[in-house]
Structures are given as structure tokens and as C-alpha cells.
Design a protein around this motif. Structure first.
Motif, PDB file in Angstrom:
ATOM      1  N   ASN A 180      83.026  42.525  42.342  1.00  0.00           N
ATOM      2  CA  ASN A 180      83.705  41.780  43.401  1.00  0.00           C
ATOM      3  C   ASN A 180      83.392  42.278  44.792  1.00  0.00           C
ATOM      4  N   GLN A 206      95.106  30.452  31.980  1.00  0.00           N
ATOM      5  CA  GLN A 206      95.233  29.256  32.817  1.00  0.00           C
ATOM      6  C   GLN A 206      94.979  29.527  34.302  1.00  0.00           C
ATOM      7  N   THR A 207      95.075  30.793  34.713  1.00  0.00           N
ATOM      8  CA  THR A 207      94.860  31.095  36.138  1.00  0.00           C
ATOM      9  C   THR A 207      93.506  31.761  36.395  1.00  0.00           C
ATOM     10  N   LEU A 208      92.741  31.988  35.344  1.00  0.00           N
ATOM     11  CA  LEU A 208      91.439  32.638  35.511  1.00  0.00           C
ATOM     12  C   LEU A 208      90.357  31.860  34.734  1.00  0.00           C
ATOM     13  N   PHE A 234      84.983  40.605  34.047  1.00  0.00           N
ATOM     14  CA  PHE A 234      86.377  40.670  34.488  1.00  0.00           C
ATOM     15  C   PHE A 234      87.007  42.025  34.177  1.00  0.00           C
ATOM     16  N   PHE A 257      88.841  44.185  36.866  1.00  0.00           N
ATOM     17  CA  PHE A 257      90.183  43.938  37.412  1.00  0.00           C
ATOM     18  C   PHE A 257      91.228  43.565  36.360  1.00  0.00           C
ATOM     19  N   THR A 313     101.311  31.183  41.462  1.00  0.00           N
ATOM     20  CA  THR A 313     100.198  32.078  41.794  1.00  0.00           C
ATOM     21  C   THR A 313     100.608  33.082  42.868  1.00  0.00           C
ATOM     22  N   VAL A 314     100.275  34.338  42.603  1.00  0.00           N
ATOM     23  CA  VAL A 314     100.453  35.372  43.619  1.00  0.00           C
ATOM     24  C   VAL A 314      99.058  35.876  43.970  1.00  0.00           C
ATOM     25  N   PHE A 315      98.679  35.669  45.221  1.00  0.00           N
ATOM     26  CA  PHE A 315      97.355  36.097  45.667  1.00  0.00           C
ATOM     27  C   PHE A 315      97.410  37.544  46.143  1.00  0.00           C
ATOM     28  N   GLY A 316      96.277  38.087  46.432  1.00  0.00           N
ATOM     29  CA  GLY A 316      96.241  39.380  47.102  1.00  0.00           C
ATOM     30  C   GLY A 316      95.547  40.464  46.315  1.00  0.00           C
ATOM     31  N   GLY A 365      95.472  41.543  42.557  1.00  0.00           N
ATOM     32  CA  GLY A 365      94.670  40.809  41.578  1.00  0.00           C
ATOM     33  C   GLY A 365      95.542  40.110  40.558  1.00  0.00           C
ATOM     34  N   TYR A 366      95.196  40.293  39.296  1.00  0.00           N
ATOM     35  CA  TYR A 366      95.982  39.680  38.222  1.00  0.00           C
ATOM     36  C   TYR A 366      96.978  40.704  37.692  1.00  0.00           C
ATOM     37  N   ALA A 393      99.803  27.050  39.008  1.00  0.00           N
ATOM     38  CA  ALA A 393      99.383  27.078  40.411  1.00  0.00           C
ATOM     39  C   ALA A 393     100.562  27.452  41.305  1.00  0.00           C
TER      40      ALA A 393
END
Lengths: 149, 525
Positions: free
Chosen positions: A144, A50-52, A99, A102, A33-36, A39-40, A30
Motif C-alpha cells: 500500500n 462485503q467491504t473488501l 491483503f 493489513f 464503513t469506517v475509513f482511515g 484499515g479494516y 457502506a
């Protein structure tokens, strides 16, 4: 492989805690995490999981049960051959969104390899870029796009 | 209350709701927008004691329960949760919520404060929702969607400093109006604009963009009267207003802040919008007052079977224990397809295919309670929404309780689909709250100092729906027509079977349509 990951996680976690003094509750996933719109971007199977995926299938792959359920991935025999999870990751199934729009081929191989070898599983990893490429639909749908805000 | 008097009562309500009939007449004259809500549903004819089993006590299920009992059916409703409403849901002080994975949150808000994790605002043209609010005596109040004094923010624009929406809107409109007026004036658009229209178009652009006599958008008290002054006009000594500097055109365009100007212009967000007083679940409670006696709570449906004689539903009593069975002549199934797809059923293959191929999107909402209304006290923001390019996407300020002392709750994060939503979903509630604070404090530096409590809901982790709303990529090719058909004795309904995905209006309209067709089949075969 597992030991080296834990070391990295511990290090990133340490750096991140130093940067955000208030966030003692944060897992390293967490925290980092890099948002925006990118994406991943990680190509690490465990980070991607772990992040998806962990959002529904849970951090240890134990799944969850409510009015319906999210299947456990830990000890799930459907993961023995990568073609099945790859198809689901790329195209989605039932309530699970696709998924493939992305995640790139390399990320899906890394993620599938993690599903086969992590979460307490010890299947022979057999995911290849070719399997992923073959699973992709000719005209991918953008899962999305917003129909409602 | 006996069934007979209830029927009379509802009949009277239908008569009293003449406004709906009036509306429909007006729509046909082109004075109001048409909807397929045409006023209280009329289910004429005697169903002769037929029993209908309704699965789900959300708005679709409770609409069906209310109207079908009024039409003379025996009605039984099974609901997975311990209360009615489904996604029409409010979390308020003291409530507990456990998401999938086991993380339990106790809402530590001050008495009376709340957050709506699901639907949170009602468009005035959602006629069915509005009419049921009226009939069920659910008090409404304005929901402030647009606040020009709220912010628009992008991390890479204006050095990351949030800008007042009204200022950006006025400058954006002024600069593009000037460009267009000059192009027209110089004859550059003569192929597109007739001689007759030219003068009127320029005049309209002067009005629209607040241009001067030379068609320039320029610093003046006039433009300040739209975008805000350097110093506002006052009274008495030293009261003269001072005009504000304009942002230059390139800065406004390149900032991309115009991306945040459109939402409140879309029909779904036209002013006025409304909210039930005290929380969205006021609507759920309104329905529950009418049909609560028909609902069995804590009933987890495990099987739905039908044959030529009737419908049999098997369910687990998650409160009292044990497996139970309910039977009926007909069934209205409002269980979300994300869950229905996992229930043992013998529905037709056409319907089954849609059920098992519909995915559900996610959404994240974070309610943040602060010790005081700093957005009002320090920044003169009274309701409305600030927009940001960060993952939280928006901050919505409370539309009620202005100027009150003590803690208040704002919506500190609202994502809709996309990778940011998945990332929030993979986090624990405390982590989502922390990220909402990290991003929100870029807009309001008071955040850390004033933060009191938070609650975070990620819809893929909501145990009773596993997502926020059903997603159609293309209704025609994916079988919408098949999915809404009456399948022998079962008909499905809910927001997922409407063209108004994710809105309560879609749930109710879908339900009204489904029960109208079902009733017609019961009466006319």
C-alpha cells in the motif's frame, strides 16, 4: 448464523438511516464503513468480504468479466481447502494485491470461513490461525505504499 | 491521405519540432533536466512492408501506431473499448459508464462539464507528453495545482475547521525559522555552522520565515503580508490594514496540517502544470486523428501466439460478433498485465512470470457537480486543491471557467491505493458519491444545498484494465529488465514498463523505447 447476521444488519442499517436521513441508497455495509489509517477492524467474515473482496468478486461472489475477469467465488471448487484462498489473501496473485499486510490472522480465518460457508458455498470450514501464520512471507511487502499520487 | 504524404508530413513535424532538439542540447549543458525523451523518435531504414500488430489503443499503443506507420510499417491496432485513449479518459455530460458488476452511470453534468477519471494533470517536465501535445495540436491550459487560499483540513485539528493553506504554511515556516535562527544565534549549532555562514544563515531565515530584527516570528503587518490580514489594506477612508493573530507554534505543529503542504513542492507537481482544454481525452483524440483509421474497436483479444514465422492474435468482435484472427510479423502489446495475464499466450517464461505476478493498484475518483461555484463566490478559491485527512483525501476545484454562472464540477474524492480505496471499491457508485458528500461537507457546508450530480469511478472495477496502474515493489528483483525485452516477435509497452508508474509520460516513453528496439531488430536483425 445467517439469520442472526441479517438481524444485526437490519438493526445497524436502521440506526444508520436514522443518523443520515439523506442516504436511502446505502447498503448497511457502506453505511457503516469506517475509513482511515486503522484499515479494516471488523472480525466478521461477511463484513470483511462485503467491504473488501466484493469490490472485485462481487457481493454474491459471482465474479465479473471485462477485458479480463475476476473469478467467481460462489461455487468455486478452489475454496474446498482453506490453504489455497488463505495463500492468495495473504500474498495476492496476478492482478490481485496482497491483503496480508493489513488483515490479521483472525480476520483472515473469519474471511476464509465466510468464503467456504457463505456465497452459496457449503465447504467444511478448515481455516486456522496456524495456516494463516504459515502463509505469511518472512519479509512482507507493503502493498500500500504510494509510488504515485 | 496517402501513406507517402503522411510520412512527409510527420517528417516535417519532426523538423519543425526543433525545440525538442534544442532542449536536448540544453540538457547536455545542464540547463534543463535530462529525460530519456530526446525529441521525435527516428526510425531510419526501410522495414520493407513488415506488418506490426499493436494491441491496445491507449497512449502507448497509439504512439507506436503513429511512429511505426510513419517509418513504413503496415500497422493494425486492436482495441477492446469502443473508443481510443485507454486510461486517458474523460467523462462528460451525457456519457454512460458501466463498471464491473453492472452498475451503470449516466453522467448528468451540464453541457461542457467533465471529469477526468484517470490522469488529470501534466507536469511541464513530461517532455514526451508535452511534445506530442504540441505535434498533435492538443491545446493546453494551466492546471492550478497550488492555491494557497484552498484549505488544509484534519478532523482533529482546529476543532475540525478547515484552515487556509497559506496561513498554515506561513506560520509553520515562521515558527520553525524562529527556532532555528535562535539556535544558531545562541551558538547551539556551532558544530554544524561555520562562523562565516552564521550571519548569512540567520539573514536567510529572516527572509524565509518573515522574522523581525530580533529573529522573532511575530504578529505584524509584515507577517500579515504573507499569511493574510485581519483586515486587508483598502482605499480611501478606513482603509488601513489590520494585522492578523498568529497561530501558536505548538498548535501549528500538533495540528499535523503541515502534512498537506508538501505535495505541490514535489517535482511531479511543480508549477506550472497543464491540462488539455476540455478534458484529458483531448490527447487521445489528438492521436486518434492521426491513427484512428488503423484501429479496430470492440476487439477483445483472447489469444496471442508467436512462432518463428509471425504472430497470430485471436479476438472476439464484441460489437459484430464472431471470433477473428489477425496476423503480423511483429507485435507491440500494450495490454495491461492485469488483463494480459488472463489471455492465452505463448510468451517466454521470463516475461510470463512478470506478467502473472504484477498486481494492479486501485484508485477512486468522484466528480461532483454543484449548481454554482460556491468555492469561488463564497470562499475565493480559484482552482487548486484542498487537502483533508478524510478518505476523500482532496477536493480539486476547476482550473477553468472562473466566475461563470451555472453548474461546475470539482473532483470530490481521489484515493490512491490503501484500505480506503478498497472500501470505496466495494461500494456502489451512489454510495461512493454519498460518502464524498458526507466528507466534503465538513469542508464546504454548502455541499448539500448546492449538489447537482455525481459520477464515481473505482479503478479496480474499470472493465478494460482492472486497476489503475501496475505496481513494482522492486523492479530489479521482479524482472523489469526481462519484461521490457523483445520476446522473439513481441514487445510489451505501457506505463507498467516504465519508472514513471501511473503517468502518461511513462506510457509514451515505454512505447518509444520498445519500438526503437523492435525497429532496430527488424532492420539490423
Amino acid at each position: 448464523m445467517k439469520t442472526s447476521f441479517l438481524t444485526i444488519a437490519a438493526l445497524t442499517s436502521f440506526c444508520a438511516v436514522a443518523a443520515h436521513a439523506q442516504s436511502a441508497d446505502m447498503s448497511s455495509f457502506a453505511e457503516d464503513t469506517v475509513f482511515g489509517s486503522a484499515g479494516y477492524t471488523s472480525t466478521d467474515g461477511e463484513v470483511l468480504y462485503q467491504t473488501l473482496c466484493a469490490g472485485c468478486h462481487m457481493p454474491g461472489g459471482e465474479g465479473a468479466v471485462g477485458a479480463g475477469h475476476y473469478p467467481a467465488l460462489s461455487g468455486n471448487p478452489n475454496l474446498e481447502y482453506s490453504a489455497y484462498p488463505i495463500t492468495l489473501i495473504v500474498n495476492g496473485q496476478a492482478g490481485m494485491p496482497a491483503f496480508g499486510t493489513f488483515l490479521n490472522d483472525e480476520q483472515i480465518v473469519a474471511l476464509t470461513t465466510y468464503l467456504q460457508t457463505g456465497l452459496g458455498n457449503s465447504f467444511e470450514p478448515d481455516a486456522t490461525l496456524e495456516t494463516v501464520a504459515n502463509s505469511r512471507p518472512v519479509e512482507p511487502e507493503d502493498t500500500n505504499k504510494a509510488e504515485h499520487e | 491521405m496517402t501513406q507517402f504524404t503522411r510520412r512527409n508530413l510527420l517528417g516535417m513535424i519532426g523538423t519543425a519540432a526543433g525545440s525538442s532538439a534544442m532542449y536536448y542540447a540544453m540538457a547536455s549543458m545542464g540547463q534543463a533536466a535530462a529525460s530519456n525523451y530526446t525529441g521525435p523518435v527516428k526510425l531510419d531504414g526501410d522495414p520493407k512492408g513488415a506488418k506490426v500488430l499493436i494491441l491496445g489503443a491507449g497512449l502507448a499503443g497509439m504512439t507506436a501506431a503513429l511512429e511505426m506507420r510513419a517509418a513504413g510499417y503496415q500497422v493494425e491496432v486492436l482495441e477492446y473499448r469502443e473508443k481510443a485513449g485507454g486510461r486517458c479518459w474523460t467523462l462528460r455530460s451525457g456519457d454512460e459508464y458501466t463498471e464491473l458488476g453492472g452498475a451503470k452511470q449516466t453522467v448528468d453534468f451540464a453541457e461542457g462539464n467533465y471529469i477526468n477519471p484517470g490522469p488529470w494533470r501534466l507536469p511541464h517536465h513530461h517532455y514526451a507528453v508535452m511534445d506530442y501535445c504540441k505535434r498533435l495540436k492538443v491545446p493546453l491550459e494551466p492546471f492550478v495545482q497550488t492555491d494557497y487560499n484552498a484549505y488544509v483540513h484534519r478532523s482533529d485539528a482546529f476543532d475540525g475547521k478547515p484552515q487556509r493553506m497559506g496561513k498554515i504554511k506561513t506560520d509553520y515556516r515562521g515558527h520553525i525559522s524562529e527556532l532555528l535562527a535562535k539556535a544558531v544565534d545562541q551558538g547551539k549549532l556551532d558544530e554544524l555552522v561555520t562562523e562565516d555562514d552564521r550571519e548569512m544563515l540567520i539573514e536567510s531565515l529572516r527572509s524565509f520565515g518573515v522574522l523581525d530584527d530580533q529573529n522573532a516570528y511575530a504578529k505584524s503587518l509584515k507577517t500579515s503580508g504573507y499569511r493574510g490580514y485581519e483586515k486587508q489594506p483598502g482605499g480611501g477612508e478606513g482603509a488601513a490594514p489590520v494585522a492578523s493573530d498568529l497561530y501558536d507554534p505548538s498548535q501549528v505543529i500538533q495540528s499535523q496540517l503541515w502534512r498537506s503542504l508538501g505535495q505541490h513542492e514535489s517535482l511531479e507537481h511543480w508549477a506550472p502544470m497543464f491540462q488539455p482544454v476540455g478534458g484529458m481525452d483531448g490527447i487521445a483524440k489528438g492521436f486518434e486523428r492521426e491513427v484512428g483509421d488503423l484501429i479496430t474497436y470492440n476487439a477483445k483479444v483472447t489469444s496471442l501466439q508467436q512462432d518463428d514465422n509471425g504472430v497470430t492474435v485471436t479476438w472476439e468482435d464484441t460489437a459484430g460478433g464472431g471470433t477473428k484472427t489477425s496476423t503480423a510479423d511483429y507485435c507491440v502489446c500494450t495490454i495491461p498485465f492485469s488483463v494480459l495475464g488472463q489471455i492465452d499466450h505463448n510468451l517466454s517464461s521470463g516475461l510470463s512470470n512478470v506478467i502473472s505476478s504484477m498486481f494492479y493498484n486501485g484508485s477512486t475518483k468522484v466528480g461532483l457537480e454543484f449548481k454554482r461555484r460556491f468555492w469561488e463566490e463564497d470562499e475565493q478559491i480559484y482552482g487548486g486543491i484542498s487537502y483533508t485527512d478524510q478518505a476523500i483525501s482532496q477536493i480539486s476545484y476547476p482550473s477553468t471557467g472562473y466566475h461563470s454562472d451555472g453548474p461546475a464540477v470539482l473532483l470530490g474524492c481521489y484515493t490512491w491505493r490503501g484500505t480506503d480505496t478498497f472500501k470505496f471499491n466495494a461500494m456502489q457508485p451512489a454510495e461512493r458519491i454519498e460518502w464524498a458528500l458526507r466528507q466534503g461537507e465538513k469542508i464546504h457546508p454548502q455541499y448539500r444545498e448546492e449538489f447537482k450530480a455525481g459520477v464515481a469511478v473505482s479503478w479496480h472495477k474499470v472493465p478494460w484494465v482492472l486497476g489503475c496502474s501496475g505496481v513494482w515493489e522492486d523492479r530489479e528483483s521482479q524482472g523489469y529488465a526481462e519484461a521490457i525485452k523483445i520476446d522473439n516477435r513481441v514487445v510489451c509497452a505501457g506505463e507498467h514498463l516504465s519508472y514513471i508508474a501511473g503517468w502518461q509520460e511513462g506510457s509514451i516513453l515505454s512505447s518509444l523505447d520498445a519500438i526503437t528496439r523492435l525497429h532496430d531488430k527488424v532492420i539490423n536483425g
